[in-house]
Design a protein around this motif. Structure first.
Motif, mmCIF file in Angstrom:
data_model
loop_
_atom_site.group_PDB
_atom_site.id
_atom_site.type_symbol
_atom_site.label_atom_id
_atom_site.label_comp_id
_atom_site.label_asym_id
_atom_site.label_seq_id
_atom_site.Cartn_x
_atom_site.Cartn_y
_atom_site.Cartn_z
ATOM 1 N N THR A 153 -6.356 -0.260 -4.578
ATOM 2 C CA THR A 153 -5.023 -0.947 -4.521
ATOM 3 C C THR A 153 -5.549 -2.598 -4.920
ATOM 4 N N GLU A 154 -5.259 -3.426 -5.375
ATOM 5 C CA GLU A 154 -5.745 -4.946 -5.449
ATOM 6 C C GLU A 154 -4.797 -5.941 -5.728
ATOM 7 N N LYS A 163 -1.993 -4.692 -8.592
ATOM 8 C CA LYS A 163 -2.374 -3.786 -9.480
ATOM 9 C C LYS A 163 -3.575 -2.349 -8.679
ATOM 10 N N GLU A 164 -3.290 -1.819 -9.260
ATOM 11 C CA GLU A 164 -4.387 -0.404 -9.165
ATOM 12 C C GLU A 164 -5.102 -0.225 -9.863
ATOM 13 N N ALA A 172 3.361 -1.820 -7.974
ATOM 14 C CA ALA A 172 2.055 -2.133 -9.006
ATOM 15 C C ALA A 172 2.940 -3.172 -9.946
ATOM 16 N N GLN A 201 0.647 -1.070 -0.426
ATOM 17 C CA GLN A 201 0.181 0.379 -0.044
ATOM 18 C C GLN A 201 1.233 0.901 0.196
ATOM 19 N N GLU A 238 -6.880 7.605 2.596
ATOM 20 C CA GLU A 238 -5.858 6.241 2.068
ATOM 21 C C GLU A 238 -5.329 5.203 3.425
ATOM 22 N N ASP A 289 -7.502 3.741 -8.336
ATOM 23 C CA ASP A 289 -7.225 4.240 -7.895
ATOM 24 C C ASP A 289 -7.647 3.113 -6.363
ATOM 25 N N HIS A 297 -0.455 5.764 -4.728
ATOM 26 C CA HIS A 297 -0.474 4.965 -5.867
ATOM 27 C C HIS A 297 1.057 3.523 -5.415
ATOM 28 N N SER A 298 0.306 2.115 -5.621
ATOM 29 C CA SER A 298 1.792 1.316 -4.404
ATOM 30 C C SER A 298 3.108 1.503 -5.461
#
Length: 583
Positions: free
Chosen positions: A119-120, A113-114, A50, A41, A150, A117, A46-47
């Protein structure tokens, strides 16, 4: 929030060392080195990982693999595995069709993956159940947000202080309610157009959270935490407590996917109509009809260009409108958003008037009603008031070739006294369709076509100044839908010409209090509908009210969707404005 920091901990798989480095190629068994979720995270938007393959271990907190769900589940680091950085989240959404249950400890390998917006973890190629574990302790949150949400993305949270329902437009469409700490007010109700109003609007929208139904489809057949019916509904202004679940981010909004049923309460019940005063009072009611169209005037012609989609919806709308009018017991009704189809026996105006009863009549202005699909109109009780002189339509200036020309008619109480001139306007809406140049949104909080509405206001004022003011005229009341809030330029134009907003004089809106409002838009409330009196009429005003029967009721209960609902509720999307005069 300061989170405990432990590097060494015991799991159901045994004792092992937790590492913050990626572990895509580590031994794939419970307790092997894994990537910490807070590292995925990070503290940024953003990660940093990613696109990388990682292995994680955590506890399933909420699943959304049911029908119409999000195809996945939420996984969070155990309490003993968190870092001490309050800027990093400890949870992820796992996008997979594989099943999991809350309380399971899982080891997963997938790709970060983003997604819009959020994050997963996707492309899950390995899932190992490591056993059962206690759910992570929820983080207690409040609104306005104490810090950027966030840092709590996908984590278990709770809102224990009451939150207020400020918007339910999407309740039936998407199964969601918008909540805030308190009701939110359109900034231009109390601030002049400009940067302070714009910034206040941004602040209002920033400090919200949605209560969601955990589904990705439109028009859900039910909402799991609410039985929406005529006897068990939710109104804007209702309060919600015991909100527990996962803080999610989807479709540009922070939302809670509740894992238990929230509690709803209603500080204020549905209101009764303002009682009619005793004595000789002339009561005037202004109501936007939300596109009252009656098909072909028989039992066909549906769906209409606007309004009712079928005969049942029309009858439902007509029943609610007449109920609202009868309960207010006015002598004169000024309406907007009425079908512009003449004055014959099958016209919308004739049928609405007939439905009110044998004493009711309407004012005619044939061939002068404008080119719009809708018009303004006046109805009156012939056993209480009578029209004096001819009815007038404004057909000059900006109204010469287009628009919805205002209607003016003087009425005299049958009991005697002075007369009052009633003017019904309906200024151009804030919709930005075809807006150009000065009519485009000027980013000052007034929306589109403020310049057009201001020109309309000036034209109306010039028109009225040329009309006769011979005795025994008590004064002029402009009442209808101005599509402008109290501090916006069109209203300032009327104020400068000597007209006062009776509602705002009696009940002014402040940043933390706007009890009386006629409309609600995207979670903010204010008044688009007015009773404006000139100075000579002011001594005759004995009361002004807004009856909150429509704006705070959910769209799911409108005349299109809830035919079984009785009473005046959600007869329109605007609340009526009621003015009492002693003439």
């Amino acid at each position: 929030m300061i989170k405990p920091f432990f590097k060494i901990f015991i799991t159901l798989a045994g004792l092992f060392l937790w590492t913050a480095s990626p572990a895509a190629h580590a031994a794939q068994k419970c307790g092997s080195p894994a990537t910490a979720i807070h590292q995925i995270q990070s503290s940024g938007p953003h990660s940093p990982l990613a696109g990388q393959t990682v292995s994680i271990e955590g506890i399933v907190t909420y699943t959304s693999n049911h029908q119409d769900g999000f195809n996945g589940f939420y996984i969070q680091q155990a309490d003993a595995e968190t870092d001490n950085d309050p800027a990093t989240s400890e949870a992820l959404f796992v996008y997979t069709r594989r099943n999991a249950s809350p309380g399971q400890r899982l080891r997963l390998t997938g790709v970060v993956k983003e997604f819009h917006d959020l994050t997963e973890l996707v492309n899950v190629n390995q899932l190992i159940v490591c056993g059962q574990a206690p759910l992570p302790t929820p983080v207690e949150l409040s609104l306005p947000w104490p810090q950027a949400p966030e840092s709590f993305e996908n984590m278990r949270v709770s809102f224990n202080a009451p939150l207020t329902v400020i918007e339910h437009h999407n309740l039936a469409r998407f199964g969601e309610l918008t909540l805030a700490k308190t009701d939110q007010i359109i900034p231009t109700e109390y601030l002049a157009p400009g940067d302070p109003a714009v910034q206040q609007g941004l602040e209002n929208h920033k400090h919200r959270v949605l209560l969601d139904d955990g589904k990705s489809t439109r028009d859900p057949t039910s909402v799991p935490w609410l039985d929406l019916s005529k006897n068990n509904t939710v109104r804007a202004g209702d309060q919600v407590t015991s909100i527990h679940g996962v803080l999610d981010y989807r479709f540009g909004q922070w939302r809670v996917q509740p894992d238990q049923t929230p509690r709803f309460s209603r500080p204020e019940p549905r209101p009764d109509a303002p009682p009619r005063p005793s004595g000789d009072v002339t009561r005037i009611m202004a109501l936007n009809l939300q596109n009252y169209f009656n098909g072909d005037g028989g039992e066909s012609g549906y769906p209409t260009p606007r309004g009712a989609k079928n005969l049942s919806a029309h009858n439902n709308q007509l029943r609610r409108l007449t109920t609202a009018i009868h309960q207010v017991a006015p002598d004169i009704v000024a309406v907007t958003e009425l079908e512009n189809d003449g004055y014959g026996p099958r016209s919308a105006l004739a049928q609405l008037t007939q439905a009110l009863g044998s004493a009711w009549r309407f004012i005619k202005t044939p061939d002068r009603d404008g080119s719009d699909a809708i018009r303004t109109a006046l109805m009156f009780r012939s056993d209480r008031v009578r029209p004096e002189g001819k009815a007038l339509r404004l057909n000059q200036g900006i109204y010469r070739h287009r628009g919805r020309p205002p209607l003016a008619q003087t009425f005299m109480p049958l009991a005697g006294g002075k007369s009052v001139r009633v003017v019904v306007p309906h200024l151009k809406s804030k919709s930005c369709r075809n807006a150009q140049g000065p009519n485009a949104d000027q980013n000052d909080g007034q929306g589109c076509f403020s310049a057009h509405r201001t020109r309309e206001a000036r034209t109306i004022i010039r028109w009225l100044s040329d009309l006769s003011t011979a005795e025994p005229l008590a004064g002029t009341l402009i009442t209808g839908d101005l599509n402008s809030y109290a501090q916006e330029t069109p209203l300032a134009t009327f104020y400068a010409a000597g007209f006062a907003s009776l509602l705002h004089r009696a009940h002014p809106c402040r940043p933390d209090d706007c009890r009386y409002h006629s409309y609600r838009y995207r979670g903010e409330k204010g008044s688009l509908d007015y009773a404006l009196a000139n100075q000579t009429l002011m001594p005759h005003v004995s009361g002004v009210y807004i009856w909150n029967i429509n704006a705070d009721e959910p769209r799911a209960l409108d005349y299109q969707n809830a035919p079984e609902l009785n009473g005046p509720w959600r007869a329109s999307d605007h609340n009526p404005v009621i003015t009492d005069l002693r003439l």
